[in-house]
Write a protein that holds these residues in place. Structure first.
Motif, PDB file in Angstrom:
ATOM      1  N   ASP A  83       0.847  -1.200   0.000  1.00  0.00           N
ATOM      2  CA  ASP A  83       0.000   0.000   0.000  1.00  0.00           C
ATOM      3  C   ASP A  83       0.882   1.250   0.000  1.00  0.00           C
ATOM      4  O   ASP A  83       1.289   1.754   1.047  1.00  0.00           O
ATOM      5  CB  ASP A  83      -0.900  -0.015   1.250  1.00  0.00           C
ATOM      6  N   GLU A  84       1.201   1.753  -1.204  1.00  0.00           N
ATOM      7  CA  GLU A  84       2.154   2.858  -1.349  1.00  0.00           C
ATOM      8  C   GLU A  84       1.711   4.129  -0.620  1.00  0.00           C
ATOM      9  O   GLU A  84       2.518   4.835  -0.016  1.00  0.00           O
ATOM     10  CB  GLU A  84       2.386   3.175  -2.836  1.00  0.00           C
ATOM     11  N   GLU A  85       0.409   4.411  -0.687  1.00  0.00           N
ATOM     12  CA  GLU A  85      -0.106   5.628  -0.055  1.00  0.00           C
ATOM     13  C   GLU A  85       0.131   5.604   1.460  1.00  0.00           C
ATOM     14  O   GLU A  85       0.608   6.577   2.048  1.00  0.00           O
ATOM     15  CB  GLU A  85      -1.599   5.788  -0.345  1.00  0.00           C
ATOM     16  N   ASN A  86      -0.196   4.485   2.090  1.00  0.00           N
ATOM     17  CA  ASN A  86      -0.009   4.375   3.538  1.00  0.00           C
ATOM     18  C   ASN A  86       1.460   4.202   3.920  1.00  0.00           C
ATOM     19  O   ASN A  86       1.865   4.593   5.015  1.00  0.00           O
ATOM     20  CB  ASN A  86      -0.836   3.225   4.108  1.00  0.00           C
ATOM     21  N   ILE A  87       2.256   3.641   3.034  1.00  0.00           N
ATOM     22  CA  ILE A  87       3.699   3.536   3.298  1.00  0.00           C
ATOM     23  C   ILE A  87       4.281   4.935   3.473  1.00  0.00           C
ATOM     24  O   ILE A  87       5.015   5.221   4.427  1.00  0.00           O
ATOM     25  CB  ILE A  87       4.426   2.778   2.161  1.00  0.00           C
ATOM     26  N   GLU A  88       3.937   5.837   2.538  1.00  0.00           N
ATOM     27  CA  GLU A  88       4.433   7.216   2.625  1.00  0.00           C
ATOM     28  C   GLU A  88       3.858   7.926   3.851  1.00  0.00           C
ATOM     29  O   GLU A  88       4.564   8.630   4.573  1.00  0.00           O
ATOM     30  CB  GLU A  88       4.068   8.001   1.363  1.00  0.00           C
ATOM     31  N   LYS A  89       2.569   7.709   4.113  1.00  0.00           N
ATOM     32  CA  LYS A  89       1.894   8.342   5.246  1.00  0.00           C
ATOM     33  C   LYS A  89       2.570   7.985   6.569  1.00  0.00           C
ATOM     34  O   LYS A  89       2.879   8.861   7.383  1.00  0.00           O
ATOM     35  CB  LYS A  89       0.426   7.903   5.262  1.00  0.00           C
ATOM     36  N   PHE A  90       2.824   6.693   6.790  1.00  0.00           N
ATOM     37  CA  PHE A  90       3.389   6.274   8.077  1.00  0.00           C
ATOM     38  C   PHE A  90       4.889   6.521   8.146  1.00  0.00           C
ATOM     39  O   PHE A  90       5.443   6.689   9.236  1.00  0.00           O
ATOM     40  CB  PHE A  90       3.032   4.819   8.357  1.00  0.00           C
ATOM     41  N   ASN A  91       5.555   6.563   6.998  1.00  0.00           N
ATOM     42  CA  ASN A  91       6.967   6.950   6.995  1.00  0.00           C
ATOM     43  C   ASN A  91       7.130   8.376   7.518  1.00  0.00           C
ATOM     44  O   ASN A  91       8.064   8.680   8.259  1.00  0.00           O
ATOM     45  CB  ASN A  91       7.556   6.845   5.580  1.00  0.00           C
ATOM     46  N   ARG A  92       6.217   9.241   7.117  1.00  0.00           N
ATOM     47  CA  ARG A  92       6.261  10.632   7.581  1.00  0.00           C
ATOM     48  C   ARG A  92       6.056  10.711   9.090  1.00  0.00           C
ATOM     49  O   ARG A  92       6.672  11.533   9.769  1.00  0.00           O
ATOM     50  CB  ARG A  92       5.205  11.465   6.862  1.00  0.00           C
ATOM     51  N   ARG A  93       5.179   9.862   9.601  1.00  0.00           N
ATOM     52  CA  ARG A  93       4.918   9.883  11.044  1.00  0.00           C
ATOM     53  C   ARG A  93       6.104   9.380  11.859  1.00  0.00           C
ATOM     54  O   ARG A  93       6.190   9.629  13.050  1.00  0.00           O
ATOM     55  CB  ARG A  93       3.674   9.037  11.362  1.00  0.00           C
ATOM     56  N   LEU A  94       7.004   8.671  11.202  1.00  0.00           N
ATOM     57  CA  LEU A  94       8.164   8.123  11.906  1.00  0.00           C
ATOM     58  C   LEU A  94       9.399   9.011  11.795  1.00  0.00           C
ATOM     59  O   LEU A  94      10.470   8.667  12.298  1.00  0.00           O
ATOM     60  CB  LEU A  94       8.483   6.720  11.356  1.00  0.00           C
ATOM     61  N   VAL A  95       9.253  10.157  11.143  1.00  0.00           N
ATOM     62  CA  VAL A  95      10.381  11.085  11.019  1.00  0.00           C
ATOM     63  C   VAL A  95      10.795  11.579  12.408  1.00  0.00           C
ATOM     64  O   VAL A  95       9.958  11.924  13.238  1.00  0.00           O
ATOM     65  CB  VAL A  95       9.992  12.291  10.126  1.00  0.00           C
ATOM     66  N   LYS A  96      12.088  11.604  12.648  1.00  0.00           N
ATOM     67  CA  LYS A  96      12.610  12.037  13.944  1.00  0.00           C
ATOM     68  C   LYS A  96      13.809  12.951  13.729  1.00  0.00           C
ATOM     69  O   LYS A  96      14.676  12.661  12.909  1.00  0.00           O
ATOM     70  CB  LYS A  96      13.011  10.818  14.780  1.00  0.00           C
ATOM     71  N   VAL A  97      13.842  14.055  14.457  1.00  0.00           N
ATOM     72  CA  VAL A  97      14.975  14.981  14.379  1.00  0.00           C
ATOM     73  C   VAL A  97      16.100  14.450  15.267  1.00  0.00           C
ATOM     74  O   VAL A  97      15.885  14.167  16.453  1.00  0.00           O
ATOM     75  CB  VAL A  97      14.569  16.398  14.817  1.00  0.00           C
ATOM     76  N   THR A  98      17.286  14.319  14.707  1.00  0.00           N
ATOM     77  CA  THR A  98      18.429  13.783  15.444  1.00  0.00           C
ATOM     78  C   THR A  98      19.417  14.889  15.821  1.00  0.00           C
ATOM     79  O   THR A  98      19.325  16.025  15.334  1.00  0.00           O
ATOM     80  CB  THR A  98      19.180  12.742  14.601  1.00  0.00           C
ATOM     81  N   LYS A  99      20.375  14.537  16.670  1.00  0.00           N
ATOM     82  CA  LYS A  99      21.431  15.484  17.048  1.00  0.00           C
ATOM     83  C   LYS A  99      22.215  15.917  15.809  1.00  0.00           C
ATOM     84  O   LYS A  99      22.622  17.079  15.681  1.00  0.00           O
ATOM     85  CB  LYS A  99      22.373  14.849  18.067  1.00  0.00           C
TER      86      LYS A  99
END
Length: 339
Positions: A83-99
């Motif tokens: 499911d490409e649409e949800n893959i992109e959607k949940f990838n965005r939710r997993l973005v994390k700012v690092t040091k």
């Protein structure tokens, strides 16, 4: 907040921008061009980086961790189903700012000649004291906690995408307090009742009831003596008093000891960093630096409202007049973004 926004928004083929070594570069592109755009519009930005979150924020951070774990499970399911649409959607939710993301941006800002501050605690708290001390005109953030921390002026939608065409909204804390009839301490207690990052709120009390109670009893302490606890569920061992102290006296650097300096950009070192190390186009970087230099030389900073057409938010509508004396059409509250 800006770095996180760029990691979400600046993408290519659904993924963050990377260089040949696989290092993420979306945040650098975003900071570079946003900063230039602000300087072109006569604004001298200061960036503030978060320090260590207060211990009281652990509950909120735990909730965020749980949401990330849920998003990870949903991503794995979407990948299994193709499911490409949800893959992109949940990838965005997993973005994390690092040091590393933070350190990259600090280096870029230094090479651009733009000052930044590393807050010992919450960035909004540090921003608020800078505004109160007159070191800056306003705090640009989407987090209304900046008002609770005592920021004299708050700007929302300052850096949203121009395609969204949202007016910039300017909040003056003195007007908020005057028109609501609250003191700063009462306003802080109201914000705690409405919900904050540092403690739970009373179940069953919404915005309307919260302001009624604050106006009647003046503090959460007095409210707790009078409300029906069968009707309203008060959290067990509620840390509202500790949250109040955190808003009243947060951990910040003394603004009088902070010297904000906008210095000359170091073009050659910036090109070495952005082109040789991070893989950006040399032509694009040189063109960006030309814009930055031209903007620096072309104007000095005036009041922020001199760069926007102010639109009345009062019940009596007025036509805003631009700097050339031409009348603009009526619009709802806030500023019109410069073109």
């Amino acid at each position: 907040m800006s770095i996180y926004q760029f990691l979400i928004a600046v993408r290519q083929d659904g993924s963050v921008l990377t260089n040949e070594e696989g290092e993420t570069t979306s945040h650098l592109m975003g900071i570079f061009y946003r900063t230039i755009r602000m300087v072109e519009n006569g604004i001298k930005p200061v960036y503030v980086f978060d320090g260590k979150p207060p211990d009281m924020k652990s509950g909120e951070l735990e909730k965020r961790k749980e949401r990330r774990e849920e998003a990870q499970k949903a991503l794995e399911k979407a990948e299994a189903e193709g499911d490409e649409e949800n893959i992109e959607k949940f990838n965005r939710r997993l973005v994390k700012v690092t040091k590393q993301h933070n350190d990259d941006c600090k280096k870029l800002l230094k090479l651009m000649g733009i000052p930044y501050i590393e807050a010992p605690g919450e960035a909004e708290a540090q921003c608020a004291v800078l505004a109160r001390a007159g070191k800056v005109y306003a705090v640009g953030t989407e987090d209304m906690d900046a008002l609770t921390f005592g920021s004299s002026v708050l700007l929302r939608n300052l850096t949203v995408s121009e395609t969204r065409k949202l007016p910039i909204k300017e909040f003056h804390l003195s007007k908020v307090l005057e028109e609501s009839g609250l003191s700063q301490d009462e306003f802080i207690d109201l914000c705690i009742l409405l919900g904050c990052d540092y403690c739970e709120s009373i179940r069953g009390i919404g915005p309307k009831r919260a302001i009624e109670l604050i106006k009647q009893y003046k503090s959460i302490d007095e409210i707790l003596k009078h409300i029906d606890k069968k009707k309203y569920t008060v959290p067990e061992d509620w840390l509202y008093a500790e949250a109040r102290k955190l808003f009243q006296a947060p951990e910040v650097k003394d603004p009088e000891e902070i010297d904000l300096k906008w210095s000359e950009p170091d073009e050659e070192m910036l090109l070495k960093f952005m082109v040789e190390e991070k893989g950006f186009s040399e032509d694009r970087m040189r063109n960006g630096m030309k814009k930055l230099q031209k903007a620096r030389q072309g104007s000095t900073q005036g009041r922020l409202d001199s760069f926007f057409s102010v639109v009345s938010t009062s019940s009596t509508k007025r036509k805003a007049v631009d700097q050339k004396g031409q009348q603009k059409k009526k619009a709802k509250g806030g500023f019109k973004r410069p073109r």
